[in-house]
Design an enzyme around this catalytic site. Structure first.
Site, PDB file in Angstrom:
ATOM      1  N   GLY A 110       0.698  -1.145  -0.137  1.00  0.00           N
ATOM      2  CA  GLY A 110       0.016   0.003  -0.157  1.00  0.00           C
ATOM      3  C   GLY A 110       0.717   1.090   0.054  1.00  0.00           C
ATOM      4  CD  GLN A 133       3.681   5.746   2.404  1.00  0.00           C
ATOM      5  OE1 GLN A 133       2.497   5.139   2.245  1.00  0.00           O
ATOM      6  NE2 GLN A 133       4.684   5.092   3.150  1.00  0.00           N
ATOM      7  CG  HIS A 156      -0.037   1.283   7.380  1.00  0.00           C
ATOM      8  ND1 HIS A 156       0.821   0.726   8.182  1.00  0.00           N
ATOM      9  CD2 HIS A 156       0.441   2.416   6.707  1.00  0.00           C
ATOM     10  CE1 HIS A 156       1.762   1.344   7.988  1.00  0.00           C
ATOM     11  NE2 HIS A 156       1.794   2.288   6.960  1.00  0.00           N
ATOM     12  CB  CYS A 175       5.501   2.086   7.343  1.00  0.00           C
ATOM     13  SG  CYS A 175       5.014   3.685   6.653  1.00  0.00           S
ATOM     14  CG  HIS A 197       0.726   7.063   5.722  1.00  0.00           C
ATOM     15  ND1 HIS A 197       1.749   7.570   6.342  1.00  0.00           N
ATOM     16  CD2 HIS A 197       0.920   5.589   5.331  1.00  0.00           C
ATOM     17  CE1 HIS A 197       2.685   6.629   6.180  1.00  0.00           C
ATOM     18  NE2 HIS A 197       2.177   5.327   6.017  1.00  0.00           N
TER      19      HIS A 197
HETATM   20 ZN    ZN Z   1       2.947   3.468   5.709  1.00  0.00          ZN
END
Ligand code: ZN
Length: 177
Positions: A46, A51, A134, A92, A138
């Site tokens: 994911g 990110q 999760h 992560c 973010h």
């Molecule tokens: Zn993450």
């Protein structure tokens, strides 16, 4: 398609609340494709837009073994969660080397839009439930270690310090003092 570098904790973009997406155009489709490519290249299941340095409410997920089941969630929201919880060891891409158990609702219902702006709902269980919670975290500027107890965080302290140092060095390289 472009593989984009993954932003590493504690980059401030990871602590930011992301903006909802309002324009469903070719640019959005390209961003989602690039995110998927970057996620596959990094061997993640994911990825959230912050990110790759974009504070936008966009998530890509593929939990399949064959990596042929890409899911894209635009502006996702959890609209229902089970009372029952499950603990899962999470990692992560933005916190390389850190793995820890996080307890979350075992089942969630997510409401989101697709790349054309059409709304849909998805019932998420098992690994998908873990992953989507999760990733939605973010979008709220939360990383999984924010869920850990102080004791557990203490255990990850050395690794976190390493990440902070690496980030500092990287910043100094880009902007020599
Ligand atoms: Zn993450």
């Amino acid at each position: 398609m472009t593989v984009l570098p993954i932003v590493i904790y504690p980059n401030p973009v990871l602590a930011q609340k992301c903006s909802p997406i309002t324009v469903f155009d070719e640019q959005l489709a390209t961003l989602a494709k690039d995110m998927a490519e970057s996620m596959y290249a990094a061997k993640g299941i994911g990825l959230a837009a912050p990110q790759i340095g974009k504070p936008l409410c966009l998530i890509t997920i593929d939990i399949s073994e064959e990596k042929n089941d890409l899911m894209v969630f635009v502006n996702p929201k959890i609209i229902a969660r089970s009372e029952e919880t499950e603990e899962f060891e999470e990692g992560c891409l933005s916190l390389p080397g850190i793995w820890d158990k996080v307890k979350r609702p075992a089942e969630v219902t997510v409401q989101a839009q697709d790349l054309h702006g059409n709304s849909f709902e998805k019932q998420c269980t098992g690994l998908l439930a873990v992953c989507i919670q999760h990733e939605i975290d973010h979008l709220d500027g939360t990383v999984f270690i924010d869920h850990l107890s102080r004791l557990k965080k203490e255990r990850d302290k050395a690794k976190l310090r390493k990440l902070r140092l690496a980030a500092k060095k990287e910043a100094e390289k880009n902007h020599p003092a």
